[in-house]
Scaffold this motif. Sequence first.
Motif, mmCIF file in Angstrom:
data_model
loop_
_atom_site.group_PDB
_atom_site.id
_atom_site.type_symbol
_atom_site.label_atom_id
_atom_site.label_comp_id
_atom_site.label_asym_id
_atom_site.label_seq_id
_atom_site.Cartn_x
_atom_site.Cartn_y
_atom_site.Cartn_z
ATOM 1 N N LYS A 1 -6.939 11.130 -10.417
ATOM 2 C CA LYS A 1 -6.168 11.561 -9.246
ATOM 3 C C LYS A 1 -6.579 10.773 -8.012
ATOM 4 C CE LYS A 1 -5.245 16.271 -10.764
ATOM 5 N NZ LYS A 1 -5.514 17.698 -10.537
ATOM 6 N N ARG A 2 -7.893 10.592 -7.834
ATOM 7 C CA ARG A 2 -8.364 9.819 -6.677
ATOM 8 C C ARG A 2 -7.903 8.366 -6.773
ATOM 9 N NH1 ARG A 2 -12.877 12.769 -7.487
ATOM 10 N NH2 ARG A 2 -14.042 11.055 -8.374
ATOM 11 N N PHE A 3 -7.919 7.819 -7.983
ATOM 12 C CA PHE A 3 -7.467 6.442 -8.178
ATOM 13 C C PHE A 3 -5.981 6.319 -7.839
ATOM 14 C CE2 PHE A 3 -5.736 3.063 -10.928
ATOM 15 C CZ PHE A 3 -6.441 1.992 -10.394
ATOM 16 N N ALA A 4 -5.176 7.268 -8.299
ATOM 17 C CA ALA A 4 -3.740 7.239 -8.008
ATOM 18 C C ALA A 4 -3.498 7.362 -6.503
ATOM 19 C CB ALA A 4 -3.020 8.360 -8.748
ATOM 20 N N THR A 5 -4.260 8.221 -5.848
ATOM 21 C CA THR A 5 -4.141 8.372 -4.402
ATOM 22 C C THR A 5 -4.540 7.078 -3.704
ATOM 23 O OG1 THR A 5 -4.608 10.729 -4.560
ATOM 24 C CG2 THR A 5 -4.925 9.714 -2.409
ATOM 25 N N LEU A 6 -5.611 6.466 -4.174
ATOM 26 C CA LEU A 6 -6.076 5.208 -3.588
ATOM 27 C C LEU A 6 -5.016 4.119 -3.725
ATOM 28 C CD1 LEU A 6 -8.435 3.607 -2.318
ATOM 29 C CD2 LEU A 6 -9.173 3.073 -4.646
ATOM 30 N N VAL A 7 -4.389 4.042 -4.882
ATOM 31 C CA VAL A 7 -3.335 3.043 -5.104
ATOM 32 C C VAL A 7 -2.155 3.302 -4.167
ATOM 33 C CG1 VAL A 7 -1.619 2.207 -6.773
ATOM 34 C CG2 VAL A 7 -4.001 2.496 -7.468
ATOM 35 N N ALA A 8 -1.751 4.567 -4.056
ATOM 36 C CA ALA A 8 -0.632 4.913 -3.174
ATOM 37 C C ALA A 8 -0.981 4.611 -1.717
ATOM 38 C CB ALA A 8 -0.268 6.387 -3.339
ATOM 39 N N ASP A 9 -2.194 4.947 -1.308
ATOM 40 C CA ASP A 9 -2.614 4.682 0.071
ATOM 41 C C ASP A 9 -2.672 3.188 0.352
ATOM 42 O OD1 ASP A 9 -2.806 7.378 0.495
ATOM 43 O OD2 ASP A 9 -5.000 7.452 0.462
ATOM 44 N N THR A 10 -3.158 2.427 -0.610
ATOM 45 C CA THR A 10 -3.228 0.976 -0.438
ATOM 46 C C THR A 10 -1.823 0.391 -0.301
ATOM 47 O OG1 THR A 10 -5.274 0.895 -1.708
ATOM 48 C CG2 THR A 10 -4.065 -1.170 -1.470
ATOM 49 N N GLY A 11 -0.893 0.887 -1.093
ATOM 50 C CA GLY A 11 0.500 0.427 -0.991
ATOM 51 C C GLY A 11 1.099 0.772 0.356
ATOM 52 N N ALA A 12 0.833 1.975 0.831
ATOM 53 C CA ALA A 12 1.357 2.396 2.134
ATOM 54 C C ALA A 12 0.766 1.548 3.245
ATOM 55 C CB ALA A 12 1.058 3.871 2.368
ATOM 56 N N LYS A 13 -0.537 1.269 3.173
ATOM 57 C CA LYS A 13 -1.168 0.428 4.197
ATOM 58 C C LYS A 13 -0.597 -0.984 4.182
ATOM 59 C CE LYS A 13 -5.667 2.512 4.988
ATOM 60 N NZ LYS A 13 -7.115 2.288 4.955
ATOM 61 N N THR A 14 -0.363 -1.508 2.992
ATOM 62 C CA THR A 14 0.211 -2.856 2.878
ATOM 63 C C THR A 14 1.602 -2.900 3.501
ATOM 64 O OG1 THR A 14 -1.063 -3.274 0.879
ATOM 65 C CG2 THR A 14 0.861 -4.674 1.257
ATOM 66 N N MET A 15 2.381 -1.860 3.249
ATOM 67 C CA MET A 15 3.719 -1.797 3.830
ATOM 68 C C MET A 15 3.639 -1.712 5.358
ATOM 69 S SD MET A 15 6.917 0.522 2.550
ATOM 70 C CE MET A 15 6.421 2.061 3.277
ATOM 71 N N LEU A 16 2.709 -0.940 5.864
ATOM 72 C CA LEU A 16 2.544 -0.828 7.315
ATOM 73 C C LEU A 16 2.094 -2.161 7.921
ATOM 74 C CD1 LEU A 16 0.889 2.699 7.513
ATOM 75 C CD2 LEU A 16 3.150 2.061 8.396
ATOM 76 N N LYS A 17 1.209 -2.866 7.234
ATOM 77 C CA LYS A 17 0.771 -4.183 7.721
ATOM 78 C C LYS A 17 1.943 -5.150 7.779
ATOM 79 C CE LYS A 17 -4.025 -3.914 6.195
ATOM 80 N NZ LYS A 17 -5.048 -4.456 5.284
ATOM 81 N N THR A 18 2.811 -5.074 6.777
ATOM 82 C CA THR A 18 4.007 -5.918 6.765
ATOM 83 C C THR A 18 4.917 -5.566 7.939
ATOM 84 O OG1 THR A 18 3.883 -6.099 4.364
ATOM 85 C CG2 THR A 18 6.000 -6.629 5.384
ATOM 86 N N ASP A 19 5.087 -4.268 8.187
ATOM 87 C CA ASP A 19 5.896 -3.826 9.328
ATOM 88 C C ASP A 19 5.327 -4.360 10.636
ATOM 89 O OD1 ASP A 19 7.502 -2.436 7.563
ATOM 90 O OD2 ASP A 19 6.665 -0.460 8.047
ATOM 91 N N VAL A 20 4.004 -4.306 10.785
ATOM 92 C CA VAL A 20 3.360 -4.808 12.004
ATOM 93 C C VAL A 20 3.616 -6.304 12.150
ATOM 94 C CG1 VAL A 20 1.110 -5.270 13.074
ATOM 95 C CG2 VAL A 20 1.606 -3.000 12.164
ATOM 96 N N ALA A 21 3.514 -7.038 11.061
ATOM 97 C CA ALA A 21 3.750 -8.489 11.115
ATOM 98 C C ALA A 21 5.186 -8.788 11.564
ATOM 99 C CB ALA A 21 3.479 -9.125 9.759
ATOM 100 N N PHE A 22 6.155 -8.022 11.053
ATOM 101 C CA PHE A 22 7.545 -8.230 11.463
ATOM 102 C C PHE A 22 7.745 -7.866 12.931
ATOM 103 C CE2 PHE A 22 8.843 -7.831 6.832
ATOM 104 C CZ PHE A 22 9.197 -9.160 6.718
#
Length: 154
Positions: free
Chosen positions: A27-48
């Motif tokens: 469960k923690r691993f799945a949460t970590l993966v989801a959080d990492t994906g969300a952070k990556t998407m936010l970083k992309t948004d910031v870059a745009f």
Amino acid sequence: MSSCCSPTGEEMSNQTTFLDTFKSGSKRFATLVADTGAKTMLKTDVAFLERDIKNRKHTFGIQIYEILQSNAKSSSTSDTVFSASDDIQTAFEECKLDVETLEKKIEKKREEMVNIGDGQQQQQPQQHDEGGGGDGESVSGRNAELESGILPGY
């Protein structure tokens, strides 16, 4: 029934502990993966958004050039100079408002990134150093390996 084929109470307890630990780690691993994906998407948004700020400033520069160019073609009366000054000020205020709006969006995205990391740390329960599965390794030690993504022997 023979005792060689049926697990003892202690073995059942160890299996249950191992399964609970495995489920918790998964469960923690799945949460970590989801959080990492969300952070990556936010970083992309910031870059745009940062790119949009750069483009808006570039457009502002073109507007100012055109204002000054049209001012140079006209006669250099004081009315023309004041008109150009007003046009420049108006263009600047519009650009400044646009840039401030984009910067606020960037700040919100960065706050979301920080909150994602904080939320994950708050969700993790305190780890107790319990016996894991009879191999001498603690449950928290295996969880640390799961969370770090580094598995022994690979």
